[in-house]
Design a protein around this motif. Structure first.
Motif, PDB file in Angstrom:
ATOM      1  N   ARG A   5       0.977  -1.195  -0.018  1.00  0.00           N
ATOM      2  CA  ARG A   5      -0.514   0.335   0.355  1.00  0.00           C
ATOM      3  C   ARG A   5       0.770   1.178  -0.131  1.00  0.00           C
ATOM      4  O   ARG A   5       0.383   2.162  -0.453  1.00  0.00           O
ATOM      5  N   GLN A   6       2.142   1.168   0.407  1.00  0.00           N
ATOM      6  CA  GLN A   6       2.820   2.509   0.671  1.00  0.00           C
ATOM      7  C   GLN A   6       3.156   3.153  -1.341  1.00  0.00           C
ATOM      8  O   GLN A   6       3.342   2.173  -1.686  1.00  0.00           O
ATOM      9  N   ALA A   7       3.440   4.053  -0.883  1.00  0.00           N
ATOM     10  CA  ALA A   7       3.825   5.498  -1.595  1.00  0.00           C
ATOM     11  C   ALA A   7       5.273   5.363  -1.985  1.00  0.00           C
ATOM     12  O   ALA A   7       5.983   4.884  -0.700  1.00  0.00           O
ATOM     13  N   ALA A   8       5.415   5.774  -3.136  1.00  0.00           N
ATOM     14  CA  ALA A   8       6.932   5.880  -3.329  1.00  0.00           C
ATOM     15  C   ALA A   8       8.165   6.333  -2.834  1.00  0.00           C
ATOM     16  O   ALA A   8       9.153   6.029  -1.699  1.00  0.00           O
ATOM     17  N   ASP A   9       7.074   7.488  -1.498  1.00  0.00           N
ATOM     18  CA  ASP A   9       7.561   7.842  -0.558  1.00  0.00           C
ATOM     19  C   ASP A   9       6.999   7.534   0.608  1.00  0.00           C
ATOM     20  O   ASP A   9       5.845   7.680   1.102  1.00  0.00           O
ATOM     21  N   GLU A  10       7.937   7.223   1.422  1.00  0.00           N
ATOM     22  CA  GLU A  10       7.900   6.255   3.149  1.00  0.00           C
ATOM     23  C   GLU A  10       8.276   7.339   3.844  1.00  0.00           C
ATOM     24  O   GLU A  10       8.687   7.669   3.320  1.00  0.00           O
TER      25      GLU A  10
ATOM     26  N   GLY B 248      20.857  13.825   7.858  1.00  0.00           N
ATOM     27  CA  GLY B 248      20.293  14.211   5.584  1.00  0.00           C
ATOM     28  C   GLY B 248      21.472  13.632   5.181  1.00  0.00           C
ATOM     29  O   GLY B 248      21.042  13.870   3.566  1.00  0.00           O
ATOM     30  N   LYS B 249      22.758  13.008   5.175  1.00  0.00           N
ATOM     31  CA  LYS B 249      23.336  12.568   4.709  1.00  0.00           C
ATOM     32  C   LYS B 249      22.879  10.861   3.921  1.00  0.00           C
ATOM     33  O   LYS B 249      22.671  10.679   3.046  1.00  0.00           O
ATOM     34  N   PHE B 250      22.038  10.727   5.353  1.00  0.00           N
ATOM     35  CA  PHE B 250      21.205   9.699   4.835  1.00  0.00           C
ATOM     36  C   PHE B 250      19.867   9.923   3.940  1.00  0.00           C
ATOM     37  O   PHE B 250      19.427   9.191   2.889  1.00  0.00           O
ATOM     38  N   GLN B 251      19.101  10.992   3.881  1.00  0.00           N
ATOM     39  CA  GLN B 251      18.106  11.485   3.259  1.00  0.00           C
ATOM     40  C   GLN B 251      18.463  11.857   1.945  1.00  0.00           C
ATOM     41  O   GLN B 251      17.757  11.660   1.011  1.00  0.00           O
ATOM     42  N   LEU B 252      19.862  12.094   2.100  1.00  0.00           N
ATOM     43  CA  LEU B 252      20.580  12.437   0.579  1.00  0.00           C
ATOM     44  C   LEU B 252      21.050  10.866  -0.335  1.00  0.00           C
ATOM     45  O   LEU B 252      20.946  11.096  -1.700  1.00  0.00           O
ATOM     46  N   GLN B 253      20.816  10.061   0.134  1.00  0.00           N
ATOM     47  CA  GLN B 253      21.238   8.822  -0.378  1.00  0.00           C
ATOM     48  C   GLN B 253      19.976   7.861  -0.665  1.00  0.00           C
ATOM     49  O   GLN B 253      20.170   7.177  -1.447  1.00  0.00           O
ATOM     50  N   HIS B 254      18.776   8.169   0.505  1.00  0.00           N
ATOM     51  CA  HIS B 254      17.540   7.806  -0.221  1.00  0.00           C
ATOM     52  C   HIS B 254      16.527   8.890  -0.010  1.00  0.00           C
ATOM     53  O   HIS B 254      16.193   9.031   0.533  1.00  0.00           O
ATOM     54  N   PRO B 255      16.554   9.735  -0.741  1.00  0.00           N
ATOM     55  CA  PRO B 255      15.444  10.873  -1.130  1.00  0.00           C
ATOM     56  C   PRO B 255      13.921  10.554  -1.097  1.00  0.00           C
ATOM     57  O   PRO B 255      13.263  11.378  -1.080  1.00  0.00           O
ATOM     58  N   ASN B 256      14.026   8.707  -1.713  1.00  0.00           N
ATOM     59  CA  ASN B 256      11.882   8.763  -1.954  1.00  0.00           C
ATOM     60  C   ASN B 256      12.075   8.460   0.130  1.00  0.00           C
ATOM     61  O   ASN B 256      10.817   7.858  -0.084  1.00  0.00           O
ATOM     62  N   ILE B 257      12.836   8.778   0.989  1.00  0.00           N
ATOM     63  CA  ILE B 257      12.485   7.804   2.533  1.00  0.00           C
ATOM     64  C   ILE B 257      12.357   9.102   3.060  1.00  0.00           C
ATOM     65  O   ILE B 257      13.606  10.111   3.485  1.00  0.00           O
ATOM     66  N   ALA B 258      11.070   9.595   3.402  1.00  0.00           N
ATOM     67  CA  ALA B 258      11.516  11.049   4.410  1.00  0.00           C
ATOM     68  C   ALA B 258      11.721   9.906   6.038  1.00  0.00           C
ATOM     69  O   ALA B 258      10.656   8.951   6.281  1.00  0.00           O
ATOM     70  N   VAL B 259      11.951  10.995   7.170  1.00  0.00           N
ATOM     71  CA  VAL B 259      12.511  10.315   8.163  1.00  0.00           C
ATOM     72  C   VAL B 259      11.471  11.422   9.301  1.00  0.00           C
ATOM     73  O   VAL B 259      11.727  12.996   9.086  1.00  0.00           O
ATOM     74  N   ARG B 260      11.003  10.821  10.186  1.00  0.00           N
ATOM     75  CA  ARG B 260      10.059  11.680  11.188  1.00  0.00           C
ATOM     76  C   ARG B 260      11.540  10.309  12.886  1.00  0.00           C
ATOM     77  O   ARG B 260      11.700   9.722  13.302  1.00  0.00           O
ATOM     78  N   LEU B 261      12.431  12.031  13.255  1.00  0.00           N
ATOM     79  CA  LEU B 261      12.812  11.434  14.304  1.00  0.00           C
ATOM     80  C   LEU B 261      12.135  11.673  15.471  1.00  0.00           C
ATOM     81  O   LEU B 261      12.275  12.779  15.818  1.00  0.00           O
ATOM     82  N   LEU B 262      12.469  11.238  16.965  1.00  0.00           N
ATOM     83  CA  LEU B 262      11.501  11.277  18.270  1.00  0.00           C
ATOM     84  C   LEU B 262      13.304  10.874  18.662  1.00  0.00           C
ATOM     85  O   LEU B 262      13.401  10.062  19.490  1.00  0.00           O
ATOM     86  N   ARG B 263      12.663  12.039  19.986  1.00  0.00           N
ATOM     87  CA  ARG B 263      13.459  10.929  20.975  1.00  0.00           C
ATOM     88  C   ARG B 263      12.808  10.300  22.108  1.00  0.00           C
ATOM     89  O   ARG B 263      12.061  10.564  22.415  1.00  0.00           O
ATOM     90  N   SER B 264      13.601   9.230  22.422  1.00  0.00           N
ATOM     91  CA  SER B 264      12.711   8.322  23.647  1.00  0.00           C
ATOM     92  C   SER B 264      13.406   7.984  24.379  1.00  0.00           C
ATOM     93  O   SER B 264      14.489   8.000  24.401  1.00  0.00           O
ATOM     94  N   ASP B 265      12.536   8.172  25.729  1.00  0.00           N
ATOM     95  CA  ASP B 265      13.020   8.036  27.343  1.00  0.00           C
ATOM     96  C   ASP B 265      13.112   6.804  27.728  1.00  0.00           C
ATOM     97  O   ASP B 265      13.555   6.360  28.679  1.00  0.00           O
ATOM     98  N   GLY B 266      12.487   5.585  26.996  1.00  0.00           N
ATOM     99  CA  GLY B 266      13.346   4.436  27.806  1.00  0.00           C
ATOM    100  C   GLY B 266      11.826   2.814  26.931  1.00  0.00           C
ATOM    101  O   GLY B 266      11.434   3.488  26.338  1.00  0.00           O
ATOM    102  N   LYS B 267      12.331   1.563  27.576  1.00  0.00           N
ATOM    103  CA  LYS B 267      11.244   0.692  27.259  1.00  0.00           C
ATOM    104  C   LYS B 267       9.821   1.091  27.501  1.00  0.00           C
ATOM    105  O   LYS B 267       9.165   0.555  26.608  1.00  0.00           O
ATOM    106  N   ASN B 268       9.338   1.962  28.249  1.00  0.00           N
ATOM    107  CA  ASN B 268       8.349   1.994  28.493  1.00  0.00           C
ATOM    108  C   ASN B 268       7.599   3.613  28.049  1.00  0.00           C
ATOM    109  O   ASN B 268       6.197   4.296  28.055  1.00  0.00           O
TER     110      ASN B 268
END
Length: 301
Positions: A89-94, A114-134
């Motif tokens: 179901r995913q479109a080309a941009d993930e 940014g370097k990862f996204q330059l290598q993989h321009p079809n992959i958008a990245v969402r980064l979240l800081r996570s404080d633990g297993k819970n």
């Protein structure tokens, strides 16, 4: 013989729901089926296998030995099917959602993504800081950057990073005590650390028994990036890794008085659930991390 008779997919789906809810009624509510229809599908599967799958008791059901053997692979199979459908179901941009320990997220990953996204321009990245297993939001993550001594049970875990730590101070603070020229000089300074054992282990490696009376130790800083900031501000000596503060050392905001380093037992892991093992975006991210991060020691790799 029809394929549906040889491989009763619908009955397996009902079986997985009943086992997960431990209830015919709740499984029926999830699947939009009556309890009678659920019971019928279970009977079809039991007839197909030739063994009972549930022990039916008053107001309670439990899996038989056959049911317990059937459940794990059935559950994994449906997870793989759901993943296959999601990928189709995913479109080309993930979108790759990454949940990371705070220090790794802010001090390294955010600066290099940014370097990862330059290598993989079809992959958008969402980064979240996570404080633990819970952290409840972790369920939404595609991958998790997790730090621990051992991998997380039930997950695919790749070791990606291990770090050495050594005391670091601001030049002004070092000058205030006439310089930090030998390990004993660190006893004159406050220590910024979330764990006392790092200092004790470092002193032991330096051949100096840890003194009975400790210097003042800061305990309010929960992550290494905050500890580095406190050290730069001159509040004390911090046990830090060059991996995170190389720029501060180069700029002269921090100094590393000694080459002796301490390695704790924690490892950074790239973690994701087994049903995502074939995800192209996760494979791409893992490959990029492997190339971008320092190599692991042979025992860890």
């Amino acid at each position: 013989m029809k394929m549906s008779k040889q491989f009763p997919v619908n009955a397996l789906r009902v079986f997985e729901a009943v086992a997960r809810h431990n209830s015919f009624t709740r499984a029926g509510d999830e699947l939009g089926m009556t309890q009678t229809a659920v019971s019928y599908q279970i009977k079809i599967l039991e007839d197909n296998i030739g063994e009972a799958l549930f022990l039916r008791q008053t107001r309670q059901i439990t899996l038989t030995g056959t049911g317990e053997r059937l459940l794990p692979k059935t559950r994994e199979g449906f997870e793989l099917l759901r993943e296959a459908v999601a990928l189709a179901r995913q479109a080309a941009d993930e979108v790759l959602e990454i949940h990371s320990t705070p220090t790794f997220a802010s001090q390294w990953l955010a600066r290099h993504l940014g370097k990862f996204q330059l290598q993989h321009p079809n992959i958008a990245v969402r980064l979240l800081r996570s404080d633990g297993k819970n952290d409840p939001n972790r369920e939404n993550a595609d991958v998790i950057i997790h730090i621990d001594k051992s991998p997380l049970p039930g997950m695919i875990c790749h070791p990606i990073l291990e770090l050495d730590y050594t005391p670091m101070v601001s030049p002004a603070l070092a000058a205030s005590i006439g310089g930090v020229n030998k390990p004993e000089d660190l006893l004159k300074l406050p220590w910024i650390s979330t764990g006392e054992c790092w200092w004790a282990d470092w002193f032991q490696a330096a051949g100096i028994p840890s003194p009975d009376k400790k210097a003042i130790k800061f305990t309010a800083f929960g992550v290494l990036d905050l500890e580095a900031g406190a050290a730069i501000a001159g509040h004390g000596a911090a046990m830090l890794s060059r991996f995170y503060v190389e720029d501060d050392l180069t700029a002269g905001r921090l100094i590393q008085p000694f080459d002796l380093s301490y390695r704790d037992q924690n490892i950074y892991w790239l973690v994701y659930p087994p049903h995502k093992r074939n995800s192209p975006k996760i494979k791409a991210f893992h490959q990029w991390l492997t190339e971008a991060l320092p190599p692991l020691t042979p025992d860890t790799a």
